[in-house]
Design a protein around this motif. Structure first.
Motif, mmCIF file in Angstrom:
data_model
loop_
_atom_site.group_PDB
_atom_site.id
_atom_site.type_symbol
_atom_site.label_atom_id
_atom_site.label_comp_id
_atom_site.label_asym_id
_atom_site.label_seq_id
_atom_site.Cartn_x
_atom_site.Cartn_y
_atom_site.Cartn_z
ATOM 1 N N VAL A 1 -8.866 78.392 -92.982
ATOM 2 C CA VAL A 1 -8.370 78.705 -94.326
ATOM 3 C C VAL A 1 -8.695 80.141 -94.694
ATOM 4 O O VAL A 1 -7.818 80.897 -95.136
ATOM 5 C CB VAL A 1 -8.958 77.727 -95.368
ATOM 6 N N TRP A 2 -9.931 80.550 -94.510
ATOM 7 C CA TRP A 2 -10.322 81.928 -94.833
ATOM 8 C C TRP A 2 -9.555 82.917 -93.968
ATOM 9 O O TRP A 2 -9.082 83.945 -94.447
ATOM 10 C CB TRP A 2 -11.817 82.115 -94.620
ATOM 11 N N GLY A 3 -9.478 82.612 -92.671
ATOM 12 C CA GLY A 3 -8.795 83.537 -91.762
ATOM 13 C C GLY A 3 -7.338 83.722 -92.120
ATOM 14 O O GLY A 3 -6.810 84.837 -92.088
ATOM 15 N N THR A 4 -6.670 82.628 -92.485
ATOM 16 C CA THR A 4 -5.253 82.702 -92.828
ATOM 17 C C THR A 4 -5.037 83.418 -94.156
ATOM 18 O O THR A 4 -4.216 84.337 -94.261
ATOM 19 C CB THR A 4 -4.643 81.288 -92.906
ATOM 20 N N VAL A 5 -5.786 83.014 -95.182
ATOM 21 C CA VAL A 5 -5.604 83.591 -96.517
ATOM 22 C C VAL A 5 -5.968 85.066 -96.513
ATOM 23 O O VAL A 5 -5.190 85.912 -96.981
ATOM 24 C CB VAL A 5 -6.441 82.824 -97.561
ATOM 25 N N TRP A 6 -7.149 85.405 -96.004
ATOM 26 C CA TRP A 6 -7.569 86.809 -95.993
ATOM 27 C C TRP A 6 -6.620 87.647 -95.154
ATOM 28 O O TRP A 6 -6.308 88.791 -95.499
ATOM 29 C CB TRP A 6 -8.984 86.925 -95.449
ATOM 30 N N GLY A 7 -6.163 87.082 -94.029
ATOM 31 C CA GLY A 7 -5.247 87.837 -93.174
ATOM 32 C C GLY A 7 -3.935 88.151 -93.867
ATOM 33 O O GLY A 7 -3.466 89.290 -93.843
ATOM 34 N N LEU A 8 -3.340 87.154 -94.520
ATOM 35 C CA LEU A 8 -2.055 87.365 -95.180
ATOM 36 C C LEU A 8 -2.185 88.262 -96.403
ATOM 37 O O LEU A 8 -1.306 89.087 -96.675
ATOM 38 C CB LEU A 8 -1.445 86.020 -95.579
ATOM 39 N N VAL A 9 -3.286 88.127 -97.134
ATOM 40 C CA VAL A 9 -3.503 89.009 -98.292
ATOM 41 C C VAL A 9 -3.648 90.456 -97.832
ATOM 42 O O VAL A 9 -3.056 91.378 -98.407
ATOM 43 C CB VAL A 9 -4.752 88.570 -99.086
ATOM 44 N N GLY A 10 -4.431 90.660 -96.771
ATOM 45 C CA GLY A 10 -4.608 92.008 -96.254
ATOM 46 C C GLY A 10 -3.311 92.610 -95.739
ATOM 47 O O GLY A 10 -3.011 93.786 -95.987
ATOM 48 N N LEU A 11 -2.517 91.807 -95.041
ATOM 49 C CA LEU A 11 -1.238 92.288 -94.532
ATOM 50 C C LEU A 11 -0.286 92.626 -95.667
ATOM 51 O O LEU A 11 0.475 93.599 -95.591
ATOM 52 C CB LEU A 11 -0.613 91.218 -93.632
ATOM 53 N N GLY A 12 -0.329 91.843 -96.734
ATOM 54 C CA GLY A 12 0.553 92.090 -97.861
ATOM 55 C C GLY A 12 0.283 93.409 -98.549
ATOM 56 O O GLY A 12 1.183 93.986 -99.173
ATOM 57 N N ARG A 13 -0.937 93.905 -98.438
ATOM 58 C CA ARG A 13 -1.316 95.164 -99.085
ATOM 59 C C ARG A 13 -1.232 96.365 -98.156
ATOM 60 O O ARG A 13 -1.421 97.502 -98.589
ATOM 61 C CB ARG A 13 -2.743 95.051 -99.626
ATOM 62 N N GLN A 14 -0.973 96.114 -96.879
ATOM 63 C CA GLN A 14 -1.051 97.180 -95.881
ATOM 64 C C GLN A 14 -0.145 98.367 -96.191
ATOM 65 O O GLN A 14 -0.568 99.518 -96.136
ATOM 66 C CB GLN A 14 -0.691 96.627 -94.497
ATOM 67 N N ARG A 15 1.109 98.082 -96.483
ATOM 68 C CA ARG A 15 2.084 99.148 -96.623
ATOM 69 C C ARG A 15 1.739 100.072 -97.790
ATOM 70 O O ARG A 15 1.713 101.300 -97.631
ATOM 71 C CB ARG A 15 3.480 98.549 -96.788
ATOM 72 N N GLU A 16 1.461 99.499 -98.941
ATOM 73 C CA GLU A 16 1.137 100.306 -100.108
ATOM 74 C C GLU A 16 -0.182 101.056 -99.918
ATOM 75 O O GLU A 16 -0.312 102.221 -100.326
ATOM 76 C CB GLU A 16 1.075 99.422 -101.352
ATOM 77 N N ASN A 17 -1.177 100.399 -99.301
ATOM 78 C CA ASN A 17 -2.459 101.054 -99.060
ATOM 79 C C ASN A 17 -2.315 102.241 -98.118
ATOM 80 O O ASN A 17 -2.963 103.278 -98.297
ATOM 81 C CB ASN A 17 -3.466 100.063 -98.485
ATOM 82 N N ALA A 18 -1.461 102.092 -97.101
ATOM 83 C CA ALA A 18 -1.257 103.188 -96.143
ATOM 84 C C ALA A 18 -0.635 104.397 -96.829
ATOM 85 O O ALA A 18 -1.064 105.535 -96.610
ATOM 86 C CB ALA A 18 -0.367 102.716 -94.997
ATOM 87 N N ILE A 19 0.366 104.165 -97.667
ATOM 88 C CA ILE A 19 1.011 105.264 -98.377
ATOM 89 C C ILE A 19 0.007 105.965 -99.292
ATOM 90 O O ILE A 19 -0.011 107.198 -99.404
ATOM 91 C CB ILE A 19 2.207 104.749 -99.203
ATOM 92 N N ARG A 20 -0.860 105.196 -99.923
ATOM 93 C CA ARG A 20 -1.790 105.753 -100.902
ATOM 94 C C ARG A 20 -2.983 106.460 -100.253
ATOM 95 O O ARG A 20 -3.477 107.468 -100.770
ATOM 96 C CB ARG A 20 -2.294 104.632 -101.814
ATOM 97 N N GLN A 21 -3.432 105.974 -99.080
ATOM 98 C CA GLN A 21 -4.703 106.432 -98.534
ATOM 99 C C GLN A 21 -4.596 107.307 -97.291
ATOM 100 O O GLN A 21 -5.564 107.993 -96.944
ATOM 101 C CB GLN A 21 -5.575 105.213 -98.196
ATOM 102 N N GLN A 22 -3.464 107.307 -96.602
ATOM 103 C CA GLN A 22 -3.423 107.928 -95.278
ATOM 104 C C GLN A 22 -2.601 109.207 -95.205
ATOM 105 O O GLN A 22 -2.290 109.681 -94.116
ATOM 106 C CB GLN A 22 -2.910 106.911 -94.249
#
Length: 312
Positions: free
Chosen positions: A60-81
């Protein structure tokens, strides 16, 4: 211009087998950790009970945390990289869209440029993907080689590799985090499980690179894919940013060991030359069995950034 069209519907891109493997692997790790750490003579029922909480918690933790992190990847990359996001009418973005269409993708990924001599793709799924190409790579490669790199990154999107790798890393973190609270599994047992899970994640990373190379070659040619790999291999050393995100990169840590994120240049070149993975990429075919080639509308060469740099 005409290019081969990949049969997206027949591409084996489901992340479900990977997720099931991660669930089963986490269960095996929990049971093994309990067995090696338990006092002599303790019953199996007690051991199973000590790991039971993790049977539910880790997936449960692995699935939820993984999908939440993936959902934020694109916006975080634009903002931070430090990525420069291209507009849809940019010629390079149009090139990415044309190749994505040949791959059978129904949506257009975001396209960005970064200052590092590399490329990568991120996002939870094809509808939320970002393809990032390094400006030094654009300036040093010819048009066909850049297309091969773009095809490689689009291959990761089509193959759902971002989700596979994101879930694998999240499951690893969840397993280690859960074991950190365990009163049953001893510290050395947790250390072994941590390294075993790391080796699994790295092996998965290396295997996905072969498939992405094959799709890049299917969209261009294996010669162009090999040429791009060789040019990158002889480029500058990996930056700190590239090393810290090596699993995402087109060119990562490739030392030929179990701790490498990528296969070596020789291994990737040999796989392409032998068409080990390329032969398994499904292509749309004509009624006579030949691969279907369809005309592609591409920006004029003189309008494309990397073509301009070659002419100057």
């Amino acid at each position: 211009m005409a290019e081969m069209k990949v049969n997206f519907q027949n591409l084996k891109n489901s992340s479900l087998p990977t997720w099931l493997g991660l669930v089963f692997g986490s269960w095996v790790g929990l049971v093994w950790g309990s067995l090696i750490s338990a006092p002599v003579g303790i019953g199996f029922g007690v051991l199973a009970g000590s790991a039971f909480g993790g049977f539910l918690a880790v997936p449960v933790w692995g699935t939820v945390w993984g999908l939440v992190g993936l959902g934020r990847q694109r916006e975080n990359a634009i903002r931070q990289q430090g990525i420069k996001l291209l507009k849809e009418d940019d010629p390079l973005a149009q090139r990415v869209y044309a190749l994505a269409s040949q791959l059978g993708l129904k949506t257009r990924p975001w396209v960005g440029v970064m200052p590092h001599n590399n490329a990568y793709a991120i996002g939870a799924h094809a509808d939320a993907a970002l393809v990032v190409i390094g400006q030094p790579l654009i300036d040093s490669m010819n048009e066909a080689e850049v297309d091969a790199v773009i095809g490689h990154e689009l291959g990761h999107i089509a193959n759902n590799d971002m989700r596979r790798m994101g879930l694998a890393r999240s499951f690893q973190n969840s397993l280690v985090w859960y074991l950190g609270f365990s009163q049953t599994v001893q510290s050395w047992g947790r250390w072994i499980l941590t390294w075993l899970s790391e080796l699994f994640v790295l092996r998965l990373s290396r295997s996905r690179e072969y498939w992405a190379d094959a799709i890049g070659a299917a969209l261009t040619s294996k010669e162009h894919m090999i040429g791009a790999l060789e040019r990158l291999h002889h480029g500058p050393e990996l930056s700190e940013f590239e090393r810290s995100n090596a699993r995402l990169m087109f060119r990562g840590v490739a030392g030929g060991s179990l701790l490498s994120t990528h296969p070596t240049l020789e291994e990737r070149r040999a796989a392409l030359q032998a068409e080990i993975y390329l032969k398994q990429i499904p292509l749309l075919k004509n009624h006579d069995g030949r691969p279907l080639q369809t005309p592609v509308s591409l920006p004029k060469a003189e309008d494309i950034a990397y073509a301009k740099s070659k002419a100057e």
